[in-house]
Design a protein around this motif. Structure first.
Motif, PDB file in Angstrom:
ATOM      1  N   GLN B 153       0.759  -1.152  -0.370  1.00  0.00           N
ATOM      2  CA  GLN B 153       0.296   0.106  -0.158  1.00  0.00           C
ATOM      3  C   GLN B 153       0.988   1.319   0.184  1.00  0.00           C
ATOM      4  N   GLU B 154       2.122   1.461   0.780  1.00  0.00           N
ATOM      5  CA  GLU B 154       2.678   2.469   0.533  1.00  0.00           C
ATOM      6  C   GLU B 154       3.789   2.149  -0.419  1.00  0.00           C
ATOM      7  N   PHE B 157       1.660   3.915  -2.657  1.00  0.00           N
ATOM      8  CA  PHE B 157       1.374   5.919  -2.553  1.00  0.00           C
ATOM      9  C   PHE B 157       2.387   6.238  -3.184  1.00  0.00           C
ATOM     10  N   ARG B 158       3.616   5.478  -3.677  1.00  0.00           N
ATOM     11  CA  ARG B 158       4.141   6.524  -3.127  1.00  0.00           C
ATOM     12  C   ARG B 158       4.663   6.493  -4.997  1.00  0.00           C
ATOM     13  N   ARG B 160       2.146   6.752  -7.072  1.00  0.00           N
ATOM     14  CA  ARG B 160       1.287   8.126  -7.608  1.00  0.00           C
ATOM     15  C   ARG B 160       1.876   8.909  -7.212  1.00  0.00           C
ATOM     16  N   GLY B 161       3.184   9.239  -6.002  1.00  0.00           N
ATOM     17  CA  GLY B 161       3.249  10.720  -6.101  1.00  0.00           C
ATOM     18  C   GLY B 161       4.604  10.813  -7.207  1.00  0.00           C
ATOM     19  N   ILE B 162       4.981   9.552  -7.944  1.00  0.00           N
ATOM     20  CA  ILE B 162       5.823  10.000  -9.353  1.00  0.00           C
ATOM     21  C   ILE B 162       4.899  10.498 -10.291  1.00  0.00           C
ATOM     22  N   ALA B 164       2.071  12.382  -9.045  1.00  0.00           N
ATOM     23  CA  ALA B 164       1.765  13.457  -9.158  1.00  0.00           C
ATOM     24  C   ALA B 164       3.583  15.081  -9.415  1.00  0.00           C
ATOM     25  N   VAL B 165       3.580  13.928  -8.887  1.00  0.00           N
ATOM     26  CA  VAL B 165       4.925  15.275  -9.383  1.00  0.00           C
ATOM     27  C   VAL B 165       5.588  15.540 -11.136  1.00  0.00           C
ATOM     28  N   LEU B 198      12.553  12.403  -6.639  1.00  0.00           N
ATOM     29  CA  LEU B 198      11.742  11.182  -6.135  1.00  0.00           C
ATOM     30  C   LEU B 198      12.654  10.034  -5.881  1.00  0.00           C
ATOM     31  N   ALA B 201      12.714  10.371  -2.186  1.00  0.00           N
ATOM     32  CA  ALA B 201      11.501  10.451  -1.437  1.00  0.00           C
ATOM     33  C   ALA B 201      11.427   8.494  -1.915  1.00  0.00           C
ATOM     34  N   MET B 202      11.433   7.971  -3.151  1.00  0.00           N
ATOM     35  CA  MET B 202      11.142   6.369  -3.539  1.00  0.00           C
ATOM     36  C   MET B 202      12.334   5.995  -2.543  1.00  0.00           C
ATOM     37  N   ALA B 204      12.771   6.412   1.515  1.00  0.00           N
ATOM     38  CA  ALA B 204      13.260   6.710   1.919  1.00  0.00           C
ATOM     39  C   ALA B 204      12.484   5.100   2.756  1.00  0.00           C
TER      40      ALA B 204
END
Lengths: 209, 209
Positions: B153-154, B157-158, B160-162, B164-165, B198, B201-202, B204
């Motif tokens: 799930q996390e 989420f990440r 989707r973050g890519i 988004a940015v 990114l 972020a990925m 992390a």
DNA sequence: CCACGAGTCAAACGTTCGTTTCAATCGAAC
DNA sequence: GTTCGATTGAAACGAACGTTTGACTCGTGG
């Protein structure tokens, strides 16, 4: 305030419908129907549909901006050198806190933010006011201090990244049918994931040229 | 192909106008005018405005999806254990490469992506086809291997973050007046910033529960 | 008791929208 | 040279849009 007046009911209905269907996808008639008001009420209370959008945007963004500002105040009162993690928490946190997940209003708020942020309608552009700009400038300076060696342009890019993740994340969530919506604990989870994701991203060393 | 036929001219005009003004903000008349075609041409060649949007979306996303897929193939051919940085480059890179900055087509492409991604119009929803889903699944598996211990799930989420940015970043750029548009080197810079941002972020560590 | 202003109401305004219709046009096959 | 399918053309369709109008209601102050 016990009985909301027509003006407030219009703001509520417009906020919900703008979030769900966008500015252009929402008719004044749909707003007044949902609010239980007359068609002419929008013109009377706000002047036009575009001014109603501006009023909605102001009402939604104000508490978020205020929370961001207060969070930075509290941080700086505690230490003159906040960490990147603390800054991310203070800046990105309120973007998620407006959203008590489980309640629909949360997803609605974020949906509205991204709608306004990315709506191609001219009326939705340049919705940021001096308050948002001032808060952004303060965080920019704080991040610059916590991230020495990072060029201003790249820092700006990264702060836009925070907004992007915070806003866009929920779009697909909101578009999902109701049973798949996140519960309250899942909403809290997403918030924590975002903080983790964004803290690591903000902490990255400067890009080599 | 030397002389574009009406169908292609309609796709070009629609892509540009959808990107600039969104689906609802673009009239069929504006499209046919820009394409130098007759009003009825949209109905004849595509059936409806909604199907025209689907055709435009398909044409824009196909090469990006193909590049992402080929990039992963090349990566896996070289090593069975790609790093997070390599995966981010292969996945996010094509999202920026469709955009030769300096040329308008780049900003237009990204603008169209975010428009389609976030357009509240029902017609713009669920635009992803089996190809996009398949590529996403492959990267999901590759990232899961490179990031052991991260819950699915996390990880979703990440990823989707890519998106988004990559998508939202350019919105404000595009909305800026022409002289402020990024030059070619600035576009390259933004791409590198995004990869840095990114990748960190990925990479992390998993969020503690 | 009346006058006034704020608020609400039904109705209509003119415009723009996506779509449809049907005749005109054109090049190629026969 | 004619026929035929594919494409384009001008025009109109009904529906929905944002906005405006003018009469009506009603609590309040004179």
């Amino acid at each position: 305030m016990a009985l909301p007046d027509t003006r407030t009911k219009l703001l509520d209905a417009a906020e919900r419908l703008f979030a769900e269907h966008g500015y252009r996808g929402t008719s004044v008639r749909a707003i007044t129907d949902l609010a239980g008001a007359n068609l002419a009420a929008v013109g009377y209370h706000f002047g036009s549909k575009a001014e109603l959008l501006a009023a909605v945007a102001r009402r939604v963004t104000e508490p978020i901006t205020a929370a961001q500002s207060a969070g930075l105040d509290a941080l700086l009162a505690r230490t003159p050198d906040p960490t990147v993690a603390e800054l991310v928490e203070a800046f990105a946190g309120p973007l998620f806190d407006g959203m008590p997940a489980g309640d629909e209003s949360g997803a609605r708020t974020s949906r509205l933010i991204v709608t306004i942020l990315s709506d191609p309608a001219e009326e939705a552009r340049s919705w940021t006011g001096p308050d948002e700009d001032a808060v952004g400038e303060r965080y920019l300076a704080a991040f610059a201090q916590a991230l020495p060696g990072l060029a201003r342009q790249e820092l700006l890019f990264r702060m836009r990244g925070i907004l992007a993740v915070a806003a866009v994340d929920r779009v697909e969530v909101y578009n999902q049918p109701s049973p798949a919506r996140p519960t309250a604990t899942e909403g809290e989870e997403a918030r924590n994931w975002a903080i983790t994701f964004l803290t690591a991203a903000m902490s990255a060393p400067p890009t080599r040229a």
